[in-house]
Design an enzyme around this catalytic site. Structure first.
Site, PDB file in Angstrom:
ATOM      1  N   TYR A  56       2.609   5.553 -17.796  1.00 41.51           N
ATOM      2  CA  TYR A  56       3.799   5.432 -16.935  1.00 41.51           C
ATOM      3  C   TYR A  56       4.764   6.557 -17.251  1.00 41.51           C
ATOM      4  CZ  TYR A  56       2.286   0.530 -16.178  1.00 41.51           C
ATOM      5  OH  TYR A  56       1.583  -0.616 -15.880  1.00 41.51           O
TER       6      TYR A  56
HETATM    7  N1  LIG Z   1      -2.136  -3.360 -15.294  1.00 40.06           N
HETATM    8  C1  LIG Z   1      -1.935  -2.643 -14.223  1.00 40.06           C
HETATM    9  O1  LIG Z   1      -2.830  -1.935 -13.724  1.00 40.06           O
HETATM   10  C2  LIG Z   1      -0.585  -2.673 -13.569  1.00 40.06           C
HETATM   11  C3  LIG Z   1      -0.438  -2.203 -12.256  1.00 40.06           C
HETATM   12  C4  LIG Z   1       0.833  -2.272 -11.691  1.00 40.06           C
HETATM   13  C5  LIG Z   1       1.896  -2.786 -12.407  1.00 40.06           C
HETATM   14  N2  LIG Z   1       1.722  -3.215 -13.690  1.00 40.06           N
HETATM   15  C6  LIG Z   1       2.840  -3.762 -14.478  1.00 40.06           C
HETATM   16  O2  LIG Z   1       3.440  -4.807 -13.724  1.00 40.06           O
HETATM   17  C7  LIG Z   1       4.817  -4.540 -13.562  1.00 40.06           C
HETATM   18  C8  LIG Z   1       5.257  -5.088 -12.236  1.00 40.06           C
HETATM   19  O3  LIG Z   1       4.668  -4.345 -11.174  1.00 40.06           O
HETATM   20  P1  LIG Z   1       5.543  -3.439 -10.246  1.00 40.06           P
HETATM   21  O4  LIG Z   1       6.816  -3.167 -10.939  1.00 40.06           O
HETATM   22  O5  LIG Z   1       4.755  -2.249  -9.879  1.00 40.06           O
HETATM   23  O6  LIG Z   1       5.696  -4.311  -8.919  1.00 40.06           O
HETATM   24  P2  LIG Z   1       6.471  -5.671  -8.604  1.00 40.06           P
HETATM   25  O7  LIG Z   1       7.002  -6.289  -9.827  1.00 40.06           O
HETATM   26  O8  LIG Z   1       5.602  -6.456  -7.704  1.00 40.06           O
HETATM   27  O9  LIG Z   1       7.684  -5.120  -7.736  1.00 40.06           O
HETATM   28  C9  LIG Z   1       8.824  -4.655  -8.395  1.00 40.06           C
HETATM   29  C10 LIG Z   1       9.671  -3.830  -7.457  1.00 40.06           C
HETATM   30  O10 LIG Z   1      10.238  -4.657  -6.431  1.00 40.06           O
HETATM   31  C11 LIG Z   1      11.540  -4.201  -6.112  1.00 40.06           C
HETATM   32  N3  LIG Z   1      12.487  -5.257  -6.490  1.00 40.06           N
HETATM   33  C12 LIG Z   1      12.537  -5.987  -7.647  1.00 40.06           C
HETATM   34  N4  LIG Z   1      13.546  -6.876  -7.612  1.00 40.06           N
HETATM   35  C13 LIG Z   1      14.150  -6.719  -6.433  1.00 40.06           C
HETATM   36  C14 LIG Z   1      15.252  -7.357  -5.817  1.00 40.06           C
HETATM   37  N5  LIG Z   1      15.933  -8.318  -6.432  1.00 40.06           N
HETATM   38  N6  LIG Z   1      15.612  -6.946  -4.571  1.00 40.06           N
HETATM   39  C15 LIG Z   1      14.936  -5.980  -3.934  1.00 40.06           C
HETATM   40  N7  LIG Z   1      13.879  -5.333  -4.466  1.00 40.06           N
HETATM   41  C16 LIG Z   1      13.483  -5.699  -5.697  1.00 40.06           C
HETATM   42  C17 LIG Z   1      11.762  -2.941  -6.959  1.00 40.06           C
HETATM   43  O11 LIG Z   1      11.230  -1.810  -6.261  1.00 40.06           O
HETATM   44  P3  LIG Z   1      12.086  -0.806  -5.350  1.00 40.06           P
HETATM   45  O12 LIG Z   1      13.509  -0.904  -5.744  1.00 40.06           O
HETATM   46  O13 LIG Z   1      11.489   0.516  -5.629  1.00 40.06           O
HETATM   47  O14 LIG Z   1      11.817  -1.246  -3.955  1.00 40.06           O
HETATM   48  C18 LIG Z   1      10.883  -3.219  -8.155  1.00 40.06           C
HETATM   49  O15 LIG Z   1      10.571  -2.071  -8.891  1.00 40.06           O
HETATM   50  C19 LIG Z   1       4.938  -3.019 -13.717  1.00 40.06           C
HETATM   51  O16 LIG Z   1       6.239  -2.603 -14.036  1.00 40.06           O
HETATM   52  C20 LIG Z   1       3.937  -2.768 -14.812  1.00 40.06           C
HETATM   53  O17 LIG Z   1       4.510  -3.059 -16.082  1.00 40.06           O
HETATM   54  C21 LIG Z   1       0.495  -3.182 -14.254  1.00 40.06           C
END
Ligand SMILES: NC(=O)c1ccc[n+]([C@@H]2O[C@H](COP(=O)([O-])OP(=O)(O)OC[C@H]3O[C@@H](n4cnc5c(N)ncnc54)[C@H](OP(=O)(O)O)[C@@H]3O)[C@@H](O)[C@H]2O)c1
Length: 317
Positions: A56
């Site tokens: 990341y």
């Molecule tokens: N193992 C793997 O392969 C893998 C893959 C992906 C992720 N991950 C892990 O999982 C975690 C979570 O995934 P993710 O962060 O990609 O996606 P997610 O948690 O599904 O979506 C988070 C995103 O949603 C938006 N958001 C969050 N709260 C909000 C609110 N209250 N109002 C409006 N928008 C909001 C923000 O994006 P915006 O502001 O940009 O719209 C935020 O970065 C990652 O940080 C990482 O640690 C692991």
């Protein structure tokens, strides 16, 4: 709201909050100041589990990978490490440390320890499967990191059930430290893991730690048919769900439950996920404290059966 106790990770002695703070935003969509405030508020809100990866945010222009770990390391150094914080990171996708060969796993772990500024990684994941390295070599390399005191527990992410089973069997046969959890893509609009991975997790006492808990922001309700465009690098993939009828049914159900309970849609979506079988904690990220505030209720929010059933039915594949 409920008095929700921290949950164990598999058979380990690690206990974690229901919300695991996703770290891929740190140094990417959240600058250092925003990231520090998110981490501060997360801990103040009862959070004890932070997830990152060495890669990341290598995908961002001008980035090399390691930005998120570096920032978390600076925050730990600045604030002091909270006593109950569980820190997870991953190996296999950093441009300088690709794959799961033994030498790479060892070198990548050292680089992560350096960036994080810690003596040991609480939970170290194989981020993606590496078909070019024998499983036995990877399993042994991870296990040796535990013996060396550099890693406390092992996790697998994005591995198929067959490969997880094979890794576990190698550990059992050879007396190696075995993975205690798996991290798959799982949320209200992506339930593919329920067929084979969840039964395997139950059988082998693995914790499930779903990522994309918010479907990249879609499950916050900020993407709406005919609604204003969203300024986010995630907008393409998250917004594409507006073409999916099932996702729209989920959105309706989220609106109903959120309205009934008086909590944000995002917290409802995460609370549904947190109480699915074998799930210990759900991952989600926030680019600032305002977004995080909508997620924190999941640490104490347990849905009533009627609300959970409504969501389960709306999201049925
Ligand atoms: N193992 C793997 O392969 C893998 C893959 C992906 C992720 N991950 C892990 O999982 C975690 C979570 O995934 P993710 O962060 O990609 O996606 P997610 O948690 O599904 O979506 C988070 C995103 O949603 C938006 N958001 C969050 N709260 C909000 C609110 N209250 N109002 C409006 N928008 C909001 C923000 O994006 P915006 O502001 O940009 O719209 C935020 O970065 C990652 O940080 C990482 O640690 C692991």
């Amino acid at each position: 709201m409920n008095d929700v106790k921290p949950r164990p990770l598999g058979d380990s002695d690690l206990y974690v909050s229901r919300l695991c703070l996703g770290g891929n935003v740190f140094g990417w969509t959240a600058d250092e100041s925003a990231s520090f405030r998110v981490l501060d508020d997360y801990v103040a809100g009862g959070g004890t589990f932070v997830d990152t990866a060495d890669s990341y945010s290598a995908w961002a222009p001008g980035h090399r990978g390691g930005e998120s770990e570096t920032l978390i390391g600076r925050w730990l150094a600045d604030r002091g490490r909270p006593e109950d914080l569980v820190l997870a990171t991953k190996v296999s996708r950093h441009p300088e440390f690709p794959g799961l060969s033994a030498g790479n796993v060892r070198a990548a772990a050292d680089a992560s320890l350096e960036r994080l500024g810690v003596d040991a990684i609480d939970l170290y994941y194989a981020h993606f499967d590496d078909p070019d390295t024998p499983l036995e070599e990877s399993a042994r390399a991870f296990s040796e990191l535990v013996d060396a005191g550099k890693v406390r527990y092992i996790g697998l992410s994005n591995h198929t059930p067959d490969r997880i089973r094979a890794w576990l069997d190698i550990c059992a046969d050879q007396g190696l430290h075995a993975p205690v959890c798996v991290q798959p893509h799982y949320n209200l609009v992506e339930r593919g893991v329920e067929d084979a991975l969840v039964p395997l997790a139950r059988e082998r006492r693995l914790s499930l730690l779903p990522y994309f808990g918010l479907a990249r922001g879609f499950l916050t309700g900020k993407y709406r048919p005919g609604g204003p465009s969203v300024d986010s690098p995630r907008a393409g993939s998250a917004g594409a769900l507006l073409e999916d009828e099932r996702a729209l049914r989920v959105l309706d159900a989220l609106d109903t439950v959120a309205g009934r309970l008086g909590v944000p849609q995002a917290a409802v979506a995460l609370a549904w996920l947190a109480d699915r079988p074998t799930v210990s904690s759900v991952l989600a990220s926030a680019r600032g404290p305002e977004q995080l505030a909508d997620l924190l209720p999941v640490n104490t929010l347990v849905l009533d059966a009627e609300s959970a059933d409504l969501l389960t039915e709306a999201s049925a594949p």
